[in-house]
Design an enzyme around this catalytic site. Structure first.
Site, PDB file in Angstrom:
ATOM      1  N   GLY A   1     -16.726  95.750  63.798  1.00  0.00           N
ATOM      2  CA  GLY A   1     -17.280  96.335  65.023  1.00  0.00           C
ATOM      3  C   GLY A   1     -18.640  96.969  64.759  1.00  0.00           C
ATOM      4  O   GLY A   1     -19.611  96.735  65.485  1.00  0.00           O
TER       5      GLY A   1
ATOM      6  N   ARG B   1     -10.868  98.172  50.349  1.00  0.00           N
ATOM      7  CA  ARG B   1     -11.150  98.497  51.749  1.00  0.00           C
ATOM      8  C   ARG B   1     -12.657  98.456  51.947  1.00  0.00           C
ATOM      9  O   ARG B   1     -13.396  99.156  51.254  1.00  0.00           O
ATOM     10  CB  ARG B   1     -10.605  99.872  52.139  1.00  0.00           C
ATOM     11  CG  ARG B   1     -10.952 100.181  53.596  1.00  0.00           C
ATOM     12  CD  ARG B   1     -10.175 101.322  54.192  1.00  0.00           C
ATOM     13  NE  ARG B   1     -10.476 101.346  55.621  1.00  0.00           N
ATOM     14  CZ  ARG B   1      -9.650 101.715  56.572  1.00  0.00           C
ATOM     15  NH1 ARG B   1      -8.448 102.118  56.285  1.00  0.00           N
ATOM     16  NH2 ARG B   1     -10.026 101.693  57.841  1.00  0.00           N
TER      17      ARG B   1
ATOM     18  N   ASP C   1     -12.445  96.010  57.055  1.00  0.00           N
ATOM     19  CA  ASP C   1     -12.936  96.925  58.091  1.00  0.00           C
ATOM     20  C   ASP C   1     -14.457  96.829  58.233  1.00  0.00           C
ATOM     21  O   ASP C   1     -15.160  96.535  57.261  1.00  0.00           O
ATOM     22  CB  ASP C   1     -12.534  98.359  57.720  1.00  0.00           C
ATOM     23  CG  ASP C   1     -12.646  99.307  58.912  1.00  0.00           C
ATOM     24  OD1 ASP C   1     -12.692  98.829  60.067  1.00  0.00           O
ATOM     25  OD2 ASP C   1     -12.701 100.529  58.689  1.00  0.00           O
ATOM     26  N   GLY C   2     -14.933  97.107  59.447  1.00  0.00           N
ATOM     27  CA  GLY C   2     -16.379  97.209  59.667  1.00  0.00           C
ATOM     28  C   GLY C   2     -16.973  96.124  60.546  1.00  0.00           C
ATOM     29  O   GLY C   2     -18.191  96.088  60.727  1.00  0.00           O
TER      30      GLY C   2
ATOM     31  N   ARG D   1      -6.357  98.023  71.490  1.00  0.00           N
ATOM     32  CA  ARG D   1      -7.810  97.838  71.690  1.00  0.00           C
ATOM     33  C   ARG D   1      -8.067  97.234  73.067  1.00  0.00           C
ATOM     34  O   ARG D   1      -7.149  96.716  73.709  1.00  0.00           O
ATOM     35  CB  ARG D   1      -8.361  96.911  70.603  1.00  0.00           C
ATOM     36  CG  ARG D   1      -8.354  97.598  69.260  1.00  0.00           C
ATOM     37  CD  ARG D   1      -9.301  96.955  68.287  1.00  0.00           C
ATOM     38  NE  ARG D   1      -9.372  97.782  67.090  1.00  0.00           N
ATOM     39  CZ  ARG D   1     -10.260  97.644  66.132  1.00  0.00           C
ATOM     40  NH1 ARG D   1     -11.176  96.706  66.216  1.00  0.00           N
ATOM     41  NH2 ARG D   1     -10.256  98.437  65.092  1.00  0.00           N
TER      42      ARG D   1
ATOM     43  N   HIS E   1     -16.333  90.254  64.586  1.00  0.00           N
ATOM     44  CA  HIS E   1     -15.095  89.597  64.128  1.00  0.00           C
ATOM     45  C   HIS E   1     -15.379  88.132  63.773  1.00  0.00           C
ATOM     46  O   HIS E   1     -14.848  87.603  62.804  1.00  0.00           O
ATOM     47  CB  HIS E   1     -14.011  89.671  65.211  1.00  0.00           C
ATOM     48  CG  HIS E   1     -13.595  91.082  65.538  1.00  0.00           C
ATOM     49  ND1 HIS E   1     -13.286  92.004  64.569  1.00  0.00           N
ATOM     50  CD2 HIS E   1     -13.443  91.728  66.724  1.00  0.00           C
ATOM     51  CE1 HIS E   1     -12.957  93.166  65.146  1.00  0.00           C
ATOM     52  NE2 HIS E   1     -13.047  93.025  66.451  1.00  0.00           N
TER      53      HIS E   1
ATOM     54  N   LEU F   1      -2.656  79.587  45.428  1.00  0.00           N
ATOM     55  CA  LEU F   1      -2.771  80.939  45.984  1.00  0.00           C
ATOM     56  C   LEU F   1      -1.825  81.152  47.166  1.00  0.00           C
ATOM     57  O   LEU F   1      -1.739  80.302  48.055  1.00  0.00           O
ATOM     58  CB  LEU F   1      -4.222  81.153  46.475  1.00  0.00           C
ATOM     59  CG  LEU F   1      -4.504  82.469  47.188  1.00  0.00           C
ATOM     60  CD1 LEU F   1      -4.697  83.598  46.184  1.00  0.00           C
ATOM     61  CD2 LEU F   1      -5.742  82.364  48.080  1.00  0.00           C
TER      62      LEU F   1
HETATM   63  C1  FPP Z   1     -11.465  95.900  61.510  1.00  0.00           C
HETATM   64  O1  FPP Z   1     -12.814  96.096  61.866  1.00  0.00           O
HETATM   65  C2  FPP Z   1     -11.131  94.477  61.627  1.00  0.00           C
HETATM   66  C3  FPP Z   1     -10.168  93.996  62.448  1.00  0.00           C
HETATM   67  C4  FPP Z   1      -9.350  94.851  63.322  1.00  0.00           C
HETATM   68  C5  FPP Z   1      -9.907  92.552  62.537  1.00  0.00           C
HETATM   69  C6  FPP Z   1     -10.128  91.735  61.301  1.00  0.00           C
HETATM   70  C7  FPP Z   1     -10.282  90.339  61.732  1.00  0.00           C
HETATM   71  C8  FPP Z   1     -11.078  89.424  61.168  1.00  0.00           C
HETATM   72  C9  FPP Z   1     -11.802  89.644  59.900  1.00  0.00           C
HETATM   73  C10 FPP Z   1     -11.272  88.075  61.775  1.00  0.00           C
HETATM   74  C11 FPP Z   1     -10.024  87.295  62.044  1.00  0.00           C
HETATM   75  C12 FPP Z   1      -9.144  87.150  60.876  1.00  0.00           C
HETATM   76  C13 FPP Z   1      -8.728  85.986  60.323  1.00  0.00           C
HETATM   77  C14 FPP Z   1      -7.761  86.004  59.211  1.00  0.00           C
HETATM   78  C15 FPP Z   1      -9.183  84.680  60.778  1.00  0.00           C
HETATM   79  P1  FPP Z   1     -13.125  97.064  63.079  1.00  0.00           P
HETATM   80  O2  FPP Z   1     -13.196  96.232  64.318  1.00  0.00           O
HETATM   81  O3  FPP Z   1     -12.152  98.189  63.134  1.00  0.00           O
HETATM   82  O4  FPP Z   1     -14.562  97.580  62.674  1.00  0.00           O
HETATM   83  P2  FPP Z   1     -15.166  99.037  62.933  1.00  0.00           P
HETATM   84  O5  FPP Z   1     -14.390  99.992  62.055  1.00  0.00           O
HETATM   85  O6  FPP Z   1     -16.580  98.882  62.479  1.00  0.00           O
HETATM   86  O7  FPP Z   1     -15.036  99.320  64.398  1.00  0.00           O
END
Ligand code: FPP
Length: 248
Positions: free
Chosen positions: A24, A189, A21-22, A72, A38, A132
């Site tokens: 954004g 997390r 998470d994080g 989203r 991302h 893994l």
């Molecule tokens: C949450 O952060 C993250 C996601 C919804 C997507 C996670 C995706 C990636 C790390 C990249 C693609 C993955 C792979 C395996 C190649 P958020 O957008 O909710 O962040 P925020 O809480 O700061 O808004």
């Protein structure tokens, strides 16, 4: 800052799950569009997969896209799907060279065709690797996974293959997307929020939970090692008393 030399290589958790998470907020903090976060998050994925394989973690489960993430803004969903496809295409060789076996948790059929094709190809190409296990949770929701398992168990009861009274923990586990895998020992997390967000609701029953304020794009090998060291300093009691655990 944790001293990473404190890590005990003889006590590495078998299965580590991560809510990444994080992304954004990382982008917004820099005045950039969310998809840029991302994109940088993918670099953390590459770093952590490598670190996990090297440290002897057996299973790494990454929450990459939830059932709720479909809600989203369409441009963000499109960007995430694009990153996923590129990641799977670009990383296939590294994944294979590192003996990583790729698996998918969730409703693969909801993914766009071109993503599903590269995903299926990567899963097939790495199926015989015995290093893994990398579980990517894609279009994944813990409740949806349990509902699908219950539907399948009900169908097997109706067909007379099992009796309702034979349903136990092991049978339910065997009908989940993680069938055959042990439950996660540690849930990490990033991004500082304290919730499960519909992730592995059945499997996380006795996982140790580690929450860090570090945003996912900043989370790298040393942060991962800090989480493992924190895990190594926990006492896992599985419902028993501390005395019972120390005396067993
Ligand atoms: C949450 O952060 C993250 C996601 C919804 C997507 C996670 C995706 C990636 C790390 C990249 C693609 C993955 C792979 C395996 C190649 P958020 O957008 O909710 O962040 P925020 O809480 O700061 O808004």
């Amino acid at each position: 800052m944790t001293d990473t030399t404190e890590l005990d290589l003889g006590n590495i958790p078998t299965n580590v799950a991560i809510i990444m998470d994080g992304n954004g907020r990382w982008a917004q903090n820099r005045g950039l569009p969310r998809p840029v976060g991302h994109k940088h998050g993918v670099e953390s994925v590459q770093d952590i997969v490598r670190a996990a394989a090297k440290l002897g973690v057996k299973i790494l489960t990454l929450y990459a896209f939830s059932t709720e993430n479909w809600n989203r803004p369409p441009l963000e969903v499109q960007a995430l799907m694009g990153l996923l496809k590129t990641f799977l295409q670009n990383e296939l060789k590294t994944i294979t060279d590192n003996n990583v076996c790729l698996k998918c948790l969730g409703q693969k059929e909801r993914l766009p065709n071109e993503v599903r094709q590269v995903l299926d190809n990567a899963i097939a190409q790495t199926a015989d690797n015995n290093g893994l296990i990398l579980n990517l949770a894609l279009s994944y929701g813990g409740r949806n996974e349990i509902v699908r398992a219950v539907q399948q168990i009900a169908a097997e009861c109706r067909q007379g293959l099992i009796k309702p009274e034979e349903i136990d923990d092991a049978l339910v586990s065997a009908h989940l997307d993680t069938a055959g895998q042990p439950d996660p020992d540690l849930l990490i997390r990033t991004g500082g929020e304290s919730r499960l967000s519909n992730f592995l609701l059945w499997q996380l029953s006795y996982a140790e939970i580690y929450i860090t304020d570090t945003l996912w794009p900043d989370f790298r090998k040393n942060d991962f090692i800090s989480a493992l060291i924190d895990f190594q300093n926990r006492q896992r009691r599985f419902g028993k008393t501390s005395k019972q655990v120390t005396e067993s």
